[in-house]
Design an enzyme around this catalytic site. Structure first.
Site, PDB file in Angstrom:
ATOM      1  N   ARG A 124     -69.552 -46.493 -16.263  1.00 46.96           N
ATOM      2  CA  ARG A 124     -69.894 -45.155 -15.396  1.00 46.96           C
ATOM      3  C   ARG A 124     -69.952 -45.454 -14.045  1.00 46.96           C
ATOM      4  NH1 ARG A 124     -73.102 -43.887 -20.118  1.00 46.96           N
ATOM      5  NH2 ARG A 124     -71.822 -42.699 -21.330  1.00 46.96           N
ATOM      6  N   LYS A 146     -60.442 -42.289  -1.851  1.00 46.47           N
ATOM      7  CA  LYS A 146     -59.341 -41.804  -2.834  1.00 46.47           C
ATOM      8  C   LYS A 146     -58.884 -42.980  -3.749  1.00 46.47           C
ATOM      9  CE  LYS A 146     -57.785 -37.520  -0.782  1.00 46.47           C
ATOM     10  NZ  LYS A 146     -56.529 -36.762  -0.241  1.00 46.47           N
ATOM     11  N   GLU A 188     -48.078 -44.584   9.223  1.00 49.42           N
ATOM     12  CA  GLU A 188     -49.287 -43.868   8.970  1.00 49.42           C
ATOM     13  C   GLU A 188     -50.392 -44.005  10.292  1.00 49.42           C
ATOM     14  OE1 GLU A 188     -50.049 -42.086   6.372  1.00 49.42           O
ATOM     15  OE2 GLU A 188     -48.960 -43.013   4.740  1.00 49.42           O
ATOM     16  N   LYS A 230     -59.562 -41.964  10.857  1.00 51.31           N
ATOM     17  CA  LYS A 230     -59.658 -41.617   9.424  1.00 51.31           C
ATOM     18  C   LYS A 230     -61.262 -41.415   9.087  1.00 51.31           C
ATOM     19  CE  LYS A 230     -58.444 -41.774   4.752  1.00 51.31           C
ATOM     20  NZ  LYS A 230     -57.412 -42.370   3.980  1.00 51.31           N
ATOM     21  N   GLU A 240     -62.029 -33.103   0.699  1.00 48.63           N
ATOM     22  CA  GLU A 240     -60.714 -32.309   1.223  1.00 48.63           C
ATOM     23  C   GLU A 240     -61.018 -30.923   0.391  1.00 48.63           C
ATOM     24  OE1 GLU A 240     -57.053 -34.615   0.804  1.00 48.63           O
ATOM     25  OE2 GLU A 240     -56.026 -32.680   0.646  1.00 48.63           O
ATOM     26  N   ARG A 245     -59.581 -32.762   5.802  1.00 45.60           N
ATOM     27  CA  ARG A 245     -58.873 -34.087   5.226  1.00 45.60           C
ATOM     28  C   ARG A 245     -57.413 -33.686   5.028  1.00 45.60           C
ATOM     29  NH1 ARG A 245     -61.462 -38.702   1.384  1.00 45.60           N
ATOM     30  NH2 ARG A 245     -59.778 -39.872   1.496  1.00 45.60           N
ATOM     31  N   ASN A 249     -52.292 -35.280   5.314  1.00 46.91           N
ATOM     32  CA  ASN A 249     -51.064 -35.242   4.650  1.00 46.91           C
ATOM     33  C   ASN A 249     -49.858 -34.686   5.462  1.00 46.91           C
ATOM     34  OD1 ASN A 249     -51.118 -35.493   1.785  1.00 46.91           O
ATOM     35  ND2 ASN A 249     -53.027 -34.371   1.962  1.00 46.91           N
ATOM     36  N   HIS A 252     -46.191 -35.580   4.461  1.00 38.94           N
ATOM     37  CA  HIS A 252     -46.277 -36.049   3.276  1.00 38.94           C
ATOM     38  C   HIS A 252     -45.483 -35.218   2.137  1.00 38.94           C
ATOM     39  CE1 HIS A 252     -49.015 -39.274   4.412  1.00 38.94           C
ATOM     40  NE2 HIS A 252     -49.367 -39.527   3.537  1.00 38.94           N
ATOM     41  N   HIS A 256     -42.464 -36.589   0.480  1.00 36.69           N
ATOM     42  CA  HIS A 256     -42.836 -36.501  -1.090  1.00 36.69           C
ATOM     43  C   HIS A 256     -41.476 -36.216  -1.985  1.00 36.69           C
ATOM     44  CE1 HIS A 256     -45.079 -36.459  -4.886  1.00 36.69           C
ATOM     45  NE2 HIS A 256     -43.988 -35.512  -5.275  1.00 36.69           N
ATOM     46  N   HIS A 270     -43.176 -45.336   0.848  1.00 36.27           N
ATOM     47  CA  HIS A 270     -44.024 -44.323   1.050  1.00 36.27           C
ATOM     48  C   HIS A 270     -44.157 -43.954   2.546  1.00 36.27           C
ATOM     49  CE1 HIS A 270     -47.298 -41.215   0.861  1.00 36.27           C
ATOM     50  NE2 HIS A 270     -47.895 -42.352   1.618  1.00 36.27           N
TER      51      HIS A 270
END
Ligand code: NAD
Ligand code: GLY
Length: 371
Positions: A124, A146, A188, A230, A240, A245, A249, A252, A256, A270
Site C-alpha cells: 500500500r 506521475k 522537453e 517543473k 493537475e 500542470r 502538455n 503532446h 500523440h 516521444h
C-alpha cells in the site's frame, strides 16, 4: 545545486551535480532503514543502464555501508506493462522490501514510471528515489510524481501520483546516452521556454548546439532551469486539477496522434513527437490568429535546425486527418467529447484552450499534412 519541490509534508529535493552518482551514498544512506543482517537498498534498473552506471552507484553505496541489491528489467517501453509491474513487485517482495523502505529507480522514464507505480502499490505504498539517466527523465519524468504503466487501450492509463523522496541528477551520465535519445529529451527542455519563459527559449536558441554536442556545463544549466520550472508547476497544481500542470502538455496532443500512428515505436520517439506537436501547436495558434506567424516560424526554425523530424509526410505518418483527430480525442484532457489543447499567444505564453473546434483542427491537419 538543489531545487526543492515544495509540496508541504511531501516536499523533496532535486540534487543536480556532475559526478553525483559516485557520491550518492552519503545522500542515500540516511534513507536506508538499518537492518540487523546488513543495510540494503534495492536498485531497479534496465539492461542498457545497469552495465554502464550501476557499478558507480553500487560502489558509492558500499562506501556508506549499504549493499546495493539490483533488480534489472529489460530496457524498453514494454517493461511499463502489467507483466513488468508483476515482475518488479514480486522481486521487491522477494528482496523483503517493507513499507518504510525506499527503492531506487536508476534509469530513464520507463524505469522511473514503473518503479514509481510499483512502490505506490507495494504494501500500500513505500518510498522511492529517482536517479534519472536520460535527459527526458532528468528534466521531466523524474519530477512531479506521475507514475504509470501502459494498457492495451493506451499509454500511461494505469497509474498514480506518488512523489519520490528525492531526485538525484548526475548530468555526466548523459555521456553514454545515444544522440537521438538526447535530442528527444531536449524537446522537453525547449518546452519550458515555449510554455512560460521566452527568455529561456532565447537561451535555448543560443545553447542548443552545445547541449546536443554533449557540453556537460550547458546540459547542467538546462536541467536546472527545467527542474525549477517543473517544480514550480507541480507545487502549484500537483494533481493537475487546475489549468497549471496541463501546460506541461504543450505539443503532446498533436504529437500523440503521430506517436499513435507510429505505433508508439522508435519510428517516432516521444520527444520527437513532442517537438513535432509543439511546431503544430504554434502553427495552429498562428492560423487561428492567437499568435504571430513570426513566433510560429521561429519555433519551427529552431527545431528544424537541430534535426527534429517535423514533416509527417517524410516520416510516412501522414495519416488521414480524421484518423489523427481520432487519436487526439484519446487524450486524457478530453472531457465529455470536448477537445482541450495547449495553445499559445506567443513564445512563453501557453494557455489551456477548452472545447477547441474539432472541424478547425481537422482542416488545419489536412493543410499541415499537405505542406
Ligand atoms: P527510456 O527509459 O526507455 O530510455 C530510453 C533508452 O535509453 C532506453 O533504451 C534506456 O535503456 C536507455 N538509457 C537510459 N539512460 C541511458 C544512459 N545514460 N546511457 C545509455 N542508455 C541509456 O525512455 P525515456 O525517454 O527516458 O522515458 C520515456 C518514458 O517516460 C515513457 O514511458 C513516457 O511515457 C514516460 N514519461 C513520463 C513522464 C512523467 O511525468 N512521469 C513524463 C514524460 C515521459
Ligand atoms: N510530464 C507531464 C507532467 O508531469 O505533468
Amino acid at each position: 545545486m538543489i531545487v526543492d519541490v515544495e509540496l508541504g509534508a511531501r516536499r523533496y529535493p532535486i540534487h543536480i551535480e556532475a559526478g553525483l552518482l559516485g557520491r550518492a551514498g552519503a545522500l542515500l544512506a540516511p534513507l536506508v532503514r538499518p537492518r540487523p543482517d546488513g543495510n540494503r537498498l534495492v536498485v531497479v534498473s534496465d539492461t542498457h543502464v545497469a552495465p554502464l552506471h550501476l557499478p558507480a552507484l553500487t560502489a558509492a553505496l558500499a562506501e556508506s555501508g549499504v549493499e546495493a541489491v539490483p533488480v534489472i528489467l529489460p530496457a524498453g517501453e514494454a517493461s511499463k506493462s502489467w507483466a513488468g509491474l508483476e515482475q518488479l513487485c514480486e522481486a521487491l517482495l522477494a528482496h523483503g522490501v517493507e513499507r518504510r523502505d525506499v527503492v531506487v529507480a536508476l534509469g530513464g522514464g520507463v524505469i522511473g514510471d514503473l518503479t514509481g507505480f510499483a512502490t505506490s502499490v507495494l504494501r500500500r505504498g513505500c518510498g522511492f528515489v529517482q536517479i534519472p539517466t536520460t535527459l527526458l527523465a532528468q528534466v521531466d519524468s523524474s519530477v512531479g510524481g506521475k507514475t504509470a504503466i501502459n494498457a492495451a487501450a493506451g499509454k500511461n492509463l494505469i497509474g498514480s501520483f506518488h512523489q519520490p523522496a528525492m531526485v538525484l541528477i548526475d548530468p555526466t551520465v548523459l555521456a553514454t546516452l545515444p544522440p537521438r535519445e538526447l535530442a528527444a529529451g531536449y524537446a522537453e527542455v525547449v518546452k519550458y521556454g515555449l510554455l512560460g519563459d521566452a527568455n529561456f527559449f532565447s537561451w535555448c536558441e543560443a545553447h542548443a548546439a552545445r547541449l546536443l554536442a554533449g557540453d556537460a556545463m550547458v546540459q547542467a544549466e538546462a536541467i536546472a532551469a527545467s527542474c525549477r520550472a517543473k517544480a514550480a508547476i507541480v507545487a502549484a497544481d500537483e494533481r493537475e486539477t487546475g489549468d497549471v500542470r496541463a501546460l506541461l502538455n504543450l505539443g503532446h496532443t498533436f504529437g500523440h496522434a503521430f506517436e499513435a500512428e507510429a505505433g508508439f515505436s522508435d519510428r517516432l520517439l516521444h520527444g520527437e513527437g513532442v517537438a513535432l506537436g509543439m511546431a503544430l501547436a504554434f502553427d495552429f495558434s498562428a492560423r487561428t490568429g492567437l499568435c504571430s506567424p513570426d513566433d510560429a516560424a521561429r519555433v519551427r526554425a529552431h527545431l528544424a535546425a537541430h534535426g527534429y523530424p517535423l514533416s509527417p509526410r517524410a516520416l510516412g505518418l501522414d495519416a488521414p486527418p480524421e484518423r489523427l483527430l481520432a487519436h487526439m480525442m484519446q487524450d486524457k484532457k478530453v472531457e465529455a467529447g470536448r477537445l482541450t489543447l495547449i495553445l499559445v499567444r506567443g513564445i512563453g505564453q501557453a494557455f489551456v484552450a477548452h472545447d477547441v473546434d474539432k472541424a478547425e483542427v481537422q482542416a488545419f491537419l489536412a493543410h499541415a499534412l499537405a505542406a
